[in-house]
Scaffold this motif. Structure first.
Motif, mmCIF file in Angstrom:
data_model
loop_
_atom_site.group_PDB
_atom_site.id
_atom_site.type_symbol
_atom_site.label_atom_id
_atom_site.label_comp_id
_atom_site.label_asym_id
_atom_site.label_seq_id
_atom_site.Cartn_x
_atom_site.Cartn_y
_atom_site.Cartn_z
ATOM 1 N N GLU A 73 26.029 57.700 35.402
ATOM 2 C CA GLU A 73 27.284 58.292 35.762
ATOM 3 C C GLU A 73 28.396 57.527 36.410
ATOM 4 N N VAL A 74 29.733 57.726 35.907
ATOM 5 C CA VAL A 74 30.691 57.143 36.453
ATOM 6 C C VAL A 74 31.887 57.824 36.556
ATOM 7 N N LYS A 75 32.447 57.686 37.944
ATOM 8 C CA LYS A 75 33.608 58.664 38.184
ATOM 9 C C LYS A 75 34.678 58.084 37.930
ATOM 10 N N VAL A 76 35.780 58.564 36.885
ATOM 11 C CA VAL A 76 37.066 57.903 36.671
ATOM 12 C C VAL A 76 38.132 58.876 37.525
ATOM 13 N N THR A 77 38.800 57.922 38.172
ATOM 14 C CA THR A 77 40.106 58.510 38.779
ATOM 15 C C THR A 77 41.170 57.720 38.155
ATOM 16 N N GLY A 78 42.223 58.585 37.623
ATOM 17 C CA GLY A 78 43.472 57.986 37.359
ATOM 18 C C GLY A 78 44.545 58.557 38.174
ATOM 19 N N PHE A 79 45.243 57.669 38.366
ATOM 20 C CA PHE A 79 46.512 57.799 39.178
ATOM 21 C C PHE A 79 47.706 56.854 38.522
ATOM 22 N N GLN A 80 48.889 57.411 39.252
ATOM 23 C CA GLN A 80 50.161 56.385 38.699
ATOM 24 C C GLN A 80 50.000 55.170 39.406
ATOM 25 N N TRP A 81 49.871 53.829 38.876
ATOM 26 C CA TRP A 81 49.496 54.089 37.246
ATOM 27 C C TRP A 81 48.396 53.131 37.027
ATOM 28 N N ALA A 82 47.066 53.621 37.551
ATOM 29 C CA ALA A 82 45.955 52.593 37.275
ATOM 30 C C ALA A 82 44.824 53.625 37.400
ATOM 31 N N TRP A 83 43.650 52.977 36.963
ATOM 32 C CA TRP A 83 42.371 53.587 37.175
ATOM 33 C C TRP A 83 41.322 53.050 38.062
ATOM 34 N N THR A 84 40.357 53.787 38.614
ATOM 35 C CA THR A 84 39.392 53.407 39.371
ATOM 36 C C THR A 84 38.131 53.847 38.837
ATOM 37 N N PHE A 85 37.007 53.294 39.061
ATOM 38 C CA PHE A 85 35.745 53.789 38.457
ATOM 39 C C PHE A 85 34.808 53.390 39.527
ATOM 40 N N GLU A 86 34.171 54.695 39.730
ATOM 41 C CA GLU A 86 33.198 54.865 40.900
ATOM 42 C C GLU A 86 31.838 55.126 40.199
ATOM 43 N N TYR A 87 30.766 54.383 41.004
ATOM 44 C CA TYR A 87 29.313 54.320 40.146
ATOM 45 C C TYR A 87 28.677 55.003 41.340
ATOM 46 N N PRO A 88 28.522 56.365 41.522
ATOM 47 C CA PRO A 88 27.880 57.032 42.522
ATOM 48 C C PRO A 88 26.404 56.514 43.179
ATOM 49 N N HIS A 101 53.401 54.523 32.725
ATOM 50 C CA HIS A 101 52.718 54.826 31.708
ATOM 51 C C HIS A 101 51.916 53.884 30.619
ATOM 52 N N ALA A 102 52.941 52.861 30.230
ATOM 53 C CA ALA A 102 52.658 52.095 29.146
ATOM 54 C C ALA A 102 51.637 50.711 29.905
ATOM 55 N N TYR A 103 51.731 50.641 31.175
ATOM 56 C CA TYR A 103 51.102 49.561 32.071
ATOM 57 C C TYR A 103 49.556 50.182 32.598
ATOM 58 N N MET A 104 49.325 51.418 32.167
ATOM 59 C CA MET A 104 48.085 51.923 32.871
ATOM 60 C C MET A 104 46.921 51.615 31.841
ATOM 61 N N GLU A 105 46.582 50.502 32.152
ATOM 62 C CA GLU A 105 45.303 49.950 31.452
ATOM 63 C C GLU A 105 44.235 49.590 32.599
ATOM 64 N N ALA A 106 43.244 49.454 32.025
ATOM 65 C CA ALA A 106 42.154 48.977 32.782
ATOM 66 C C ALA A 106 41.023 48.186 32.023
ATOM 67 N N PRO A 107 40.554 46.726 32.290
ATOM 68 C CA PRO A 107 39.553 46.325 31.224
ATOM 69 C C PRO A 107 38.168 47.122 31.346
ATOM 70 N N VAL A 108 37.568 46.866 30.184
ATOM 71 C CA VAL A 108 36.233 47.516 29.846
ATOM 72 C C VAL A 108 35.335 46.347 29.408
ATOM 73 N N ARG A 109 34.197 46.107 29.996
ATOM 74 C CA ARG A 109 33.335 45.274 29.474
ATOM 75 C C ARG A 109 31.853 45.939 29.288
ATOM 76 N N VAL A 110 31.586 45.947 28.120
ATOM 77 C CA VAL A 110 30.193 46.249 27.631
ATOM 78 C C VAL A 110 29.304 45.106 27.628
ATOM 79 N N VAL A 111 28.046 45.211 28.356
ATOM 80 C CA VAL A 111 27.380 44.060 28.632
ATOM 81 C C VAL A 111 26.016 44.395 28.297
ATOM 82 N N ASP A 112 24.958 43.181 28.500
ATOM 83 C CA ASP A 112 23.336 43.667 28.216
ATOM 84 C C ASP A 112 23.001 44.262 29.418
#
Ligand code: CUA
Length: 349
Positions: A124-139, A210-221
């Motif tokens: 489970e990942v709780k994603v929070t979007g706000f002006q203008w970034a994302w945070t990811f919580e792993y409960p 809006h255009a800058y509202m990105e976050a890096p994603v890494r898919v790893v083993d």
């Protein structure tokens, strides 16, 4: 009937050419989720149907334009024509079947890819979007991160939230997209299938940043994911220990706590710590240096300046940067947290 041969032949030629073109050209980035497979097939089907319909319309249009043009010595208008019932039935019924068929097909795909992956245990990942970034919580692990790290081949349930306006969580490589709406929890399931580095993009116009509202994603083993979790969990312990009055590990003091807060509250989504220019000014080498403001005046980046910039960011706008920093940090952060972030900035020489 003979007159139909030419436009029908043209339709065939154009259709084949267009379908070939869509086969060759890469319209989507690399596919990195199991849910995306059906979506790519659907996209292909829609493009093939659209190619045929487009070719049909264009062929008859071009043929009519040339074949029925007014030739020299023909001063009269052509004879009036009545409608054709069979033709009208055909161009109503055929598109109806196409559209209804596509709807049923799309709905089936949607049900398939949104169904919970029983009995597999989801991350489970709780994603929070706000002006203008994302945070990811792993409960499960007590981690909050500005970077989305996911284990490959494990189903992930995203719980989407927003704190201010509507945003939209979208990783093009995963194909799925879902709005993040204030006051509502939206769910989306994704099983990453390809290791790699991607980006979350906001797909809903949400203001100047809006255009800058990105976050890096890494898919790893799985092993690398567990390693990351352990490391992040250890970092998250530091501020908690400091708050509880326990003596933290001597080398991990206010600076480390500040780093953790900067990550947790999304500061690092806009401010780099290595000199890279992002949405906001970099923090590297900021402390103690002169800053040119929008009105042409110069201030020294001392503790007072940094504190003011966190609680009232619009008051002293740095020249060349948009006025997009949230004004909510004065309520979100405690004095101790602000001080820790300042200590962290001071450490970035
Ligand atoms: Cu958030 Cu666009």
């Amino acid at each position: 009937m003979k007159k139909l041969a030419v436009p029908i032949l043209l339709t065939l030629i154009f259709s084949v050419a267009l379908i070939q073109f869509f086969e060759q050209v890469r319209l989507t980035p690399v596919l990195a989720s199991s849910q995306g497979e059906a979506i790519d097939v659907l996209l292909r089907v829609v493009l093939i149907l659209a190619s045929v319909v487009f070719s049909l319309v264009i062929s008859f249009f071009l043929y009519s334009l040339l074949s029925f043009r007014r030739r020299p010595g023909e001063p009269e208008e052509g004879p009036p024509m009545e409608g054709s019932t069979s033709l009208e039935i055909a161009w109503t019924v055929i598109p109806l079947f196409i559209v209804v068929g596509l709807s049923i097909y799309s709905a089936r795909i949607l049900f398939d890819i949104t169904a919970p992956p029983n009995p597999e245990k989801e991350l489970e990942v709780k994603v929070t979007g706000f002006q203008w970034a994302w945070t990811f919580e792993y409960p499960e692990y007590g981690i909050t991160s500005p970077e989305l790290v996911l284990p490959v081949n494990r189903s992930v349930l995203f719980r989407l939230h927003a704190t201010d306006v509507i945003h939209s969580f979208y990783v093009p490589e995963f194909r799925l997209k879902m709005d993040a709406i204030p006051g509502i929890e939206n769910l989306i399931r994704i099983r990453p299938t390809e290791k790699g580095t991607y980006k979350v993009r906001c797909a809903e116009m949400c203001g100047t940043g809006h255009a800058y509202m990105e976050a890096p994603v890494r898919v790893v083993d799985e092993a690398a994911f567990q390693e990351w979790v352990t490391k992040q969990a250890a970092l998250a312990q530091v501020p908690a220990m400091a708050e509880a009055g326990e003596a933290a590990v001597p080398t991990l003091t206010a600076v480390e706590a500040g780093r953790q807060y900067a990550q947790q509250f999304g500061c690092l989504a806009c401010h780099s710590v290595d000199g890279t220019r992002m949405v906001g000014p970099t923090w590297k080498g900021l402390f103690g240096h002169q800053v040119i403001l929008e009105d042409g005046t110069t201030v020294t980046a001392d503790e007072t300046y940094l504190r003011n910039s966190i609680v009232d960011p619009a008051a002293q706008l740095v020249r060349g940067y948009p006025n997009v920093m949230p004004t909510t940090y004065k309520d979100q952060l405690t004095q101790e947290q602000i001080q820790a972030i300042i200590e962290y900035i001071k450490s970035l020489r």
